[in-house]
Design a protein around this motif. Structure first.
Motif: not given
Length: 649
Positions: A358, A547-548, A552, A577
């Motif tokens: 990630s 945590s997106e 970002k 992904v």
């Protein structure tokens, strides 16, 4: 007057000798006997080889003890003569030197892989090398040559073993690379330079495996990541086999090529390895006459480098903000806590892989439960080493637990952490110096956390002063306190970041999630504060890469502040992904790929219960995994440790 090696390499370029083994076999050493056997039965041959190099002009001659360790000598029923072999090796070299040369005791790898790839523990390796050092120092060696290592961690254990005997005897530490410029275990020259730079050795470099041109390329890549003097010790070319005989094609004149280029990148010792003889050393001596070493700094002193066994990152001085994945921490995580109590590391492996996938560039390992934390740290760090190719952060308030992590880690880790307390700094910085690593310094001491930015900056300066005394790199944590308990906590931290950067220049590291503790909408609070910290100059963030919104915000903030190239940030947004496993066969393939020994049997049994036949499990689950692993290995995306772990699975 006795010559001083450490002073001479500051003022002169030295020449080290050439091959020993090939010369002994030419003199009639039986092919089933190791070169060290000659120390006992044919000392005159060893003496003659040394005298040839002394006459050729060598400044350093290396003892005939490369394989003199318990494992290799036992293969030839010589282990009971180990001490005699080492003592005689040093004595013969000193006699041949007649005081004209430094005598360096050669130490090679044990021949065993360290765990978890093999079964040799780090402590056992240290004990072996310590014993060799004790014997050689008592026999009168001037220094040590650690040669032909392919495992950076085994090389570290050799350094630790010698330093437990002597804190100041000179050490030359060398790695061996193949034509891909990686070791069998996947370590490139850059990583070797970063790790060896952090260890208490005097000269680092490359020997064996390659000819003069290949060694130069490896050293050229290593050079920018270290200020230590370098050594070049190539073979007489890359060997070729003709009519069953191994031949080395490089002529002596080939060794005088690239001399200027090597001096420019920091080489201060030139020598030869397999296939070289006195003629090669004589040519080196002639070519190097009246040359002086280049002592200019090469490493960017404003950056801190961390490394795994196979990759590295730079921190500070305009580098991208690095994210440390925080999720391997049993605090408030029942599943992880229970697994650790049961000595299961499935979640550790899954979290390491998931966080690295990630975007985490460092994986924090915290195993703080009331169990045998030293053993848990040892195994957890090894699990992360095998699972991902990013550096590790060893996270514990206990110096004893930190030390266990340092013994287990493959590369150069981050140590999290020390406060400004004098006793704590002494313990942690001593460990960092002994094993290699950078340290997180918390701006707090026995009096607590200062309320003002200036108070925290003063503690940062205290930490940096002590770190400099130990020659250890440090990142400063200005400490984030929850805004839920103090509405000005965030503003104080932001101002502290700015002042630390302005007044000390040190890299700044922050535990992001502390700001939102006890508050609603924690991810939004974290991401908002993250962008502010980056604007003020934060270099490393400890946070949740899953945590997106945080990830970002990190990438966008880096783009806006110029900390990361726009195309690199966009590449992250467009990343692939990986789909979750769709059925039992996918789970089996995934387990084999990841080396999930603990769960693969369960997945196989579940697939059989679901109606898949054993042949289908093999052909549709296991075989595709092995084929893909083979492709990844050939491509250089994975290396021997991962391959062996998957094969065991």
């Amino acid at each position: 007057m006795k010559r001083n090696f450490k002073e001479e390499i500051k003022n002169s370029i030295l020449v080290l000798d050439g091959a020993m083994g090939t010369s002994l076999y030419k003199r009639g050493l039986p092919p089933d006997k190791p070169p060290e056997y000659a120390n006992l039965k044919h000392p005159e041959w060893v003496y003659e080889v040394h005298r040839g190099y002394v006459s050729a002009g060598a400044d350093i001659i290396v003892t005939n003890t490369f394989g003199a360790n318990p494992f290799k000598m036992k293969e030839h029923s010589l282990d009971k003569f180990l001490k005699e072999i080492i003592v005689e090796g040093v004595k013969i070299a000193k006699d041949a030197s007649k005081g004209r040369c430094f005598v360096s005791t050669s130490i090679g790898p044990t021949g065993k892989f360290l765990e978890p790839v093999g079964d040799l523990s780090f402590d056992s390796a240290v004990s072996i090398f310590r014993k060799i050092a004790e014997i050689a120092i008592e026999a009168g060696t001037d220094l040590f040559s650690l040669e032909t290592f392919i495992d950076i961690r085994e090389l570290k254990s050799a350094v630790v073993g010698i330093r437990e005997v002597s804190s100041d005897i000179p050490i030359i530490a060398m790695m061996t690379f193949d034509r891909s410029l990686k070791t069998v275990l996947g370590t490139p020259p850059e990583v070797a330079g970063i790790v060896l730079e952090s260890l208490p050795v005097d000269v680092i470099g490359v020997n064996c495996g390659l000819g003069p041109d290949g060694i130069y390329e490896a050293l050229r890549r290593m050079s920018p990541y270290t200020d230590k003097p370098l050594i070049s010790q190539p073979n007489a070319g890359v060997p070729v086999v003709k009519d069953g005989i191994t031949l080395y094609p490089a002529v002596p004149e080939d060794f005088s090529k690239l001399i200027e280029e090597k001096i420019k990148i920091g080489v201060v010792i030139f020598g030869g390895c397999c296939g070289t003889g006195p003629e090669h050393i004589e040519e080196l001596k002639r070519s190097l006459r009246d040359r002086k070493p280049n002592l200019s700094k090469r490493k960017d002193s404003k950056k801190i480098y961390l490394a795994s066994r196979t990759s590295f990152i730079a921190i500070g001085n305009g580098e991208p903000v690095r994210l440390i994945g925080e999720r391997i921490n049993p605090s408030r995580k029942k599943r992880l806590t229970e697994e650790l109590k049961n000595r299961s590391f499935s979640t550790v492996r899954e979290e390491a892989i998931g966080q690295a996938g990630s975007g985490a560039e460092i994986i924090d390992v915290n195993v703080g439960i009331p169990e045998d934390e030293k053993e848990l740290m040892r195994r957890a760090v090894m699990e992360v080493n095998l699972s991902v190719q990013v550096p590790v952060s060893i996270d514990s308030p206990s110096p004893e637990v930190i030390e266990e992590g340092l013994k287990s880690v493959d590369g150069k880790p981050l140590i999290n952490s020390t406060s400004a307390d004098e006793e704590k700094m002494k313990k942690v910085f001593s460990l960092a110096k002994k094993y290699g690593g950078a340290v997180v310094g918390l701006t707090m001491d026995e009096g607590g956390i200062p309320e003002t930015p200036d108070g925290r900056v003063e503690l940062a300066k205290r930490i940096m002063k002590v770190a400099k005394e130990y020659m250890v790199e440090v990142l400063i944590d200005p400490i984030i306190l929850p805004i839920g308990s103090n509405s000005k906590a965030g503003l104080i931290t932001l101002e502290t970041i700015k002042r630390i950067k302005d007044k000390t220049g040190a890299p700044v590291i922050l535990g992001l999630s502390n700001i939102s503790f006890g508050m609603p909408e924690r991810e939004f609070i974290n991401s908002a504060f993250l962008s502010m910290c980056i604007l003020k100059g934060a270099d490393v963030i400890i946070g949740n890469p899953m945590s997106e919104i945080v990830m970002k915000t990190l990438k966008i903030s880096e783009m806006i502040t110029g900390r990361r190239k726009i195309e690199d940030a966009i590449k992250w947004f467009k990343r692939e992904v990986i789909d979750e496993a769709k059925n039992g066969l996918d789970l089996i393939k995934k387990a084999v790929m990841r080396g999930d020994i603990e769960n693969v049997e369960f997945y196989v049994n579940e697939a059989l219960k679901d109606g898949y036949s054993p042949i289908e499990v093999n052909n549709m689950g296991i075989v595709p995994a092995l084929k893909e692993l083979g492709i990844l290995f050939e491509r250089g995306d994975i290396f021997l440790p991962q391959l062996m772990r998957s094969a065991e699975t």
